[in-house]
Design an enzyme around this catalytic site. Structure first.
Site, PDB file in Angstrom:
ATOM      1  N   SER A  34       0.363   2.288 -11.311  1.00  0.00           N
ATOM      2  CA  SER A  34      -0.762   2.205 -10.297  1.00  0.00           C
ATOM      3  C   SER A  34      -0.918   4.020 -10.240  1.00  0.00           C
ATOM      4  CB  SER A  34      -0.012   1.762  -8.821  1.00  0.00           C
ATOM      5  OG  SER A  34      -0.897   2.094  -7.897  1.00  0.00           O
ATOM      6  N   TYR A  82       6.618   1.147  -2.078  1.00  0.00           N
ATOM      7  CA  TYR A  82       5.877   0.373  -3.069  1.00  0.00           C
ATOM      8  C   TYR A  82       5.663   1.371  -4.306  1.00  0.00           C
ATOM      9  CZ  TYR A  82       1.792  -1.083  -6.028  1.00  0.00           C
ATOM     10  OH  TYR A  82       0.951  -1.472  -6.943  1.00  0.00           O
ATOM     11  N   LYS A 111       7.162   1.673  -8.200  1.00  0.00           N
ATOM     12  CA  LYS A 111       6.376   2.048  -9.706  1.00  0.00           C
ATOM     13  C   LYS A 111       7.155   3.152 -10.332  1.00  0.00           C
ATOM     14  CE  LYS A 111       3.621  -1.532  -9.277  1.00  0.00           C
ATOM     15  NZ  LYS A 111       3.505  -2.594 -10.375  1.00  0.00           N
TER      16      LYS A 111
HETATM   17  P1  NAD Z   1      -0.940 -10.420  -7.143  1.00  0.00           P
HETATM   18  O1  NAD Z   1      -0.214 -10.342  -6.314  1.00  0.00           O
HETATM   19  O2  NAD Z   1      -2.451 -11.039  -7.186  1.00  0.00           O
HETATM   20  O3  NAD Z   1      -0.306 -10.771  -8.653  1.00  0.00           O
HETATM   21  C1  NAD Z   1       1.099 -10.520  -8.731  1.00  0.00           C
HETATM   22  C2  NAD Z   1       1.683 -11.848  -9.027  1.00  0.00           C
HETATM   23  O4  NAD Z   1       3.152 -11.649  -9.307  1.00  0.00           O
HETATM   24  C3  NAD Z   1       1.490 -13.048  -8.018  1.00  0.00           C
HETATM   25  O5  NAD Z   1       1.029 -13.999  -8.787  1.00  0.00           O
HETATM   26  C4  NAD Z   1       2.967 -13.222  -7.471  1.00  0.00           C
HETATM   27  O6  NAD Z   1       2.936 -14.588  -7.243  1.00  0.00           O
HETATM   28  C5  NAD Z   1       3.861 -12.780  -8.870  1.00  0.00           C
HETATM   29  N1  NAD Z   1       5.253 -12.459  -8.386  1.00  0.00           N
HETATM   30  C6  NAD Z   1       5.510 -11.530  -7.518  1.00  0.00           C
HETATM   31  N2  NAD Z   1       6.852 -11.506  -7.490  1.00  0.00           N
HETATM   32  C7  NAD Z   1       7.431 -12.306  -8.484  1.00  0.00           C
HETATM   33  C8  NAD Z   1       8.580 -12.584  -9.190  1.00  0.00           C
HETATM   34  N3  NAD Z   1       9.622 -11.867  -8.689  1.00  0.00           N
HETATM   35  N4  NAD Z   1       8.670 -13.254 -10.215  1.00  0.00           N
HETATM   36  C9  NAD Z   1       7.554 -14.018 -10.566  1.00  0.00           C
HETATM   37  N5  NAD Z   1       6.408 -13.701 -10.089  1.00  0.00           N
HETATM   38  C10 NAD Z   1       6.048 -12.694  -9.164  1.00  0.00           C
HETATM   39  O7  NAD Z   1      -1.168  -8.881  -7.686  1.00  0.00           O
HETATM   40  P2  NAD Z   1      -2.239  -8.109  -8.655  1.00  0.00           P
HETATM   41  O8  NAD Z   1      -3.289  -7.425  -7.729  1.00  0.00           O
HETATM   42  O9  NAD Z   1      -2.894  -9.157  -9.708  1.00  0.00           O
HETATM   43  O10 NAD Z   1      -1.496  -6.831  -9.427  1.00  0.00           O
HETATM   44  C11 NAD Z   1      -0.742  -7.239 -10.461  1.00  0.00           C
HETATM   45  C12 NAD Z   1       0.174  -5.853 -10.804  1.00  0.00           C
HETATM   46  O11 NAD Z   1      -0.721  -4.723 -10.734  1.00  0.00           O
HETATM   47  C13 NAD Z   1       1.313  -5.594  -9.570  1.00  0.00           C
HETATM   48  O12 NAD Z   1       2.565  -5.111 -10.419  1.00  0.00           O
HETATM   49  C14 NAD Z   1       0.445  -4.608  -8.803  1.00  0.00           C
HETATM   50  O13 NAD Z   1       1.565  -3.819  -8.241  1.00  0.00           O
HETATM   51  C15 NAD Z   1      -0.205  -3.857  -9.851  1.00  0.00           C
HETATM   52  N6  NAD Z   1      -1.190  -3.041  -9.234  1.00  0.00           N
HETATM   53  C16 NAD Z   1      -2.266  -3.776  -8.640  1.00  0.00           C
HETATM   54  C17 NAD Z   1      -3.335  -2.890  -7.945  1.00  0.00           C
HETATM   55  C18 NAD Z   1      -4.177  -3.683  -7.086  1.00  0.00           C
HETATM   56  O14 NAD Z   1      -4.896  -2.863  -6.258  1.00  0.00           O
HETATM   57  N7  NAD Z   1      -4.573  -5.029  -7.205  1.00  0.00           N
HETATM   58  C19 NAD Z   1      -3.287  -1.596  -8.200  1.00  0.00           C
HETATM   59  C20 NAD Z   1      -2.284  -0.913  -9.170  1.00  0.00           C
HETATM   60  C21 NAD Z   1      -1.242  -1.609  -9.539  1.00  0.00           C
HETATM   61  N1  UFG Z   2     -10.154   0.815   3.823  1.00  0.00           N
HETATM   62  C1  UFG Z   2     -10.906   1.015   5.099  1.00  0.00           C
HETATM   63  N2  UFG Z   2     -10.763  -0.318   5.693  1.00  0.00           N
HETATM   64  C2  UFG Z   2      -9.899  -1.265   5.104  1.00  0.00           C
HETATM   65  C3  UFG Z   2      -9.268  -1.210   4.117  1.00  0.00           C
HETATM   66  C4  UFG Z   2      -9.323   0.027   3.420  1.00  0.00           C
HETATM   67  O1  UFG Z   2     -11.605   1.637   5.639  1.00  0.00           O
HETATM   68  O2  UFG Z   2      -9.906  -2.462   5.823  1.00  0.00           O
HETATM   69  C5  UFG Z   2     -10.586   2.099   3.255  1.00  0.00           C
HETATM   70  C6  UFG Z   2      -9.051   2.888   2.934  1.00  0.00           C
HETATM   71  O3  UFG Z   2      -8.898   3.907   3.926  1.00  0.00           O
HETATM   72  C7  UFG Z   2      -9.421   3.881   1.478  1.00  0.00           C
HETATM   73  C8  UFG Z   2     -10.150   2.673   0.880  1.00  0.00           C
HETATM   74  O4  UFG Z   2     -10.546   1.748   1.942  1.00  0.00           O
HETATM   75  O5  UFG Z   2     -10.110   4.793   1.867  1.00  0.00           O
HETATM   76  C9  UFG Z   2      -9.615   1.925  -0.195  1.00  0.00           C
HETATM   77  O6  UFG Z   2      -8.376   1.061   0.296  1.00  0.00           O
HETATM   78  P1  UFG Z   2      -7.470   0.062  -0.284  1.00  0.00           P
HETATM   79  O7  UFG Z   2      -6.645  -0.534   0.631  1.00  0.00           O
HETATM   80  O8  UFG Z   2      -8.493  -0.877  -0.774  1.00  0.00           O
HETATM   81  O9  UFG Z   2      -7.097   0.876  -1.323  1.00  0.00           O
HETATM   82  P2  UFG Z   2      -6.004   2.017  -1.749  1.00  0.00           P
HETATM   83  O10 UFG Z   2      -6.695   3.046  -2.385  1.00  0.00           O
HETATM   84  O11 UFG Z   2      -5.569   2.462  -0.167  1.00  0.00           O
HETATM   85  O12 UFG Z   2      -4.710   1.398  -2.366  1.00  0.00           O
HETATM   86  C10 UFG Z   2      -4.785   0.434  -3.512  1.00  0.00           C
HETATM   87  C11 UFG Z   2      -3.763  -0.457  -3.505  1.00  0.00           C
HETATM   88  C12 UFG Z   2      -2.478   0.217  -4.000  1.00  0.00           C
HETATM   89  C13 UFG Z   2      -2.906   1.166  -5.264  1.00  0.00           C
HETATM   90  C14 UFG Z   2      -3.684   2.164  -5.003  1.00  0.00           C
HETATM   91  C15 UFG Z   2      -4.039   3.126  -6.001  1.00  0.00           C
HETATM   92  O13 UFG Z   2      -3.488  -0.958  -2.603  1.00  0.00           O
HETATM   93  O14 UFG Z   2      -1.775  -0.733  -4.273  1.00  0.00           O
HETATM   94  O15 UFG Z   2      -5.009   1.371  -4.711  1.00  0.00           O
HETATM   95  O16 UFG Z   2      -4.343   2.405  -7.109  1.00  0.00           O
HETATM   96  F1  UFG Z   2      -1.604   1.775  -5.416  1.00  0.00           F
END
Ligand code: NAD
Ligand code: UFG
Length: 337
Positions: free
Chosen positions: A124, A148, A152
């Protein structure tokens, strides 16, 4: 390739499964359903013809993984499974280290035993903490500001130690920026189980009337309109980034670390406006205090992904908002409907 997709019923995993299958890969989804629903599997099937095999399981379950890996000969693993709520990670750090770090160790041990050494990891942009400048390159220092993010970084470090110890590993660390949007069919999308923390899922809830008003966290940042700037990337583009990473690893042993973003930053208010246009009515919002831990600006230098993977994001913000809205409008209660 035969690919095991952990976290495969989740948001990014389910979209990636579609692209993997479309690219000709044979996919098995492994997920404990802690943050997703089994209904996703049928939706994927509706898009690609046949539902992929789904096995409900936990990446912390060593015996369960051994059984799976004995039965089926995987060539690669894409590891999405993990917990991702920044705020929750501050309340329950041990849960995050156990699920994310311990879960990855258990998975890697099982893979080592089974001789599966091609591994794609969901990292991430959070690993960059508060960057000194933007756009962010992969060689920028890493500094997480929460449990978190630290989970990572720990996993990233473990993976580089693994490659150094055994050069047969082929590992990609993909640093996602802000994935949003949904499959353009409206069949797959993001379905947070609680009140969403992230911007676009929250806007979606406001747009369908499940929440009254969006709170914009701070309008006093040093950005053009004062609100936070992020690199929003369409989940369909992100999914294709994984297919490209697998292709790269087939030809290149060792470690790949790349940002997956668009290289463009959009402010909160720009997203609010674009979403309002997509759904045909303005999104009500109010400006409130900054959210602790948020950074002003975060967007990617994407030249490494372009050069190494031949991949780049193609969807713009309007497409991202249009697809997110189609998903939400057709599934106002998420996969329950
Ligand atoms: P998500 O929660 O939709 O998907 C993660 C999945 O993993 C879920 O279906 C959950 O049930 C499963 N899971 C969690 N713990 C588990 C375990 N111990 N064993 C088996 N399954 C398990 O999240 P996502 O947005 O699809 O994110 C996927 C990956 O990408 C995550 O590792 C997250 O940290 C990473 N990531 C997501 C974002 C984002 O903003 N969505 C940004 C950066 C990185
Ligand atoms: N924001 C609002 N109101 C809300 C939610 C978010 O104003 O209700 C703003 C935040 O302050 C930020 C922007 O919208 O400026 C984006 O916020 P998000 O929560 O959507 O995303 P972040 O950038 O904070 O974090 C996300 C994921 C993290 C990941 C990160 C970097 O939640 O897991 O992107 O990829 F690590």
């Amino acid at each position: 390739m035969k690919v095991l997709v952990t976290g495969g019923t989740g948001y990014v995993g389910s979209h990636t499964a579609v692209n993997l299958i479309e690219a000709g890969h044979d996919v098995v989804l492994w997920d404990n359903l802690s943050n997703s629903r089994a209904a996703v599997v049928e939706r994927i099937g509706a898009l690609v013809g046949t539902p992929p095999t789904f096995v409900q399981g936990d990446v912390r379950d060593a015996a369960g993984l051994d059984r799976l890996l004995e039965k089926q000969a995987f060539e690669a693993v894409i590891h999405f499974a993990g917990l991702k709520a920044v705020g929750e990670s501050a309340q329950k750090p041990l849960l995050y280290y156990e699920n994310n770090v311990q879960g990855t160790i258990t998975l890697l041990r099982a893979l080592e035993k089974a001789g599966v050494r091609t591994f794609v990891f969901s990292s991430s942009a959070t690993v960059y903490g508060d960057p000194a400048c933007v756009p962010i390159r992969e060689d920028f220092p890493r500094a997480a500001t929460n449990a978190y993010g630290r989970s990572k970084i720990m996993i990233e470090d473990m993976l580089s130690d693994l490659v150094a110890a055994d050069p047969r590993w082929r590992i990609a660390r993909l640093r996602y920026f802000n994935p949003i949007g949904a499959h353009e069919s409206g069949l797959l999308g993001e379905d947070p189980q609680d009140v969403p923390n992230n911007l676009v899922p929250y806007i979606c809830r406001v747009a369908v009337g499940r929440e009254a008003v969006l709170r914009v966290f701070g309008a006093d940042y040093e950005t053009p309109d004062g609100t936070g700037v992020r690199d929003y990337i369409h989940v369909r583009d992100l999914a294709l980034g994984h297919v490209a990473a697998l292709r790269y690893l087939q030809a290149h042993p060792g470690m790949l670390t790349v940002n997956l973003g668009t290289g463009h930053g959009y402010s909160v208010l720009e997203v609010v406006k674009a979403f309002g246009q997509a759904c045909g009515r303005p999104i009500p919002y109010e400006i409130v205090a900054r959210r602790p831990g948020d950074v002003a600006q975060c967007y990617a230098d994407v030249s490494a992904a372009r050069r190494l993977l031949g991949w780049q994001a193609v969807h713009d913000l309007d497409a991202m908002c249009g697809d997110a809205w189609r998903w939400q409008e057709r599934n106002p209660q998420g996969y329950e409907t």
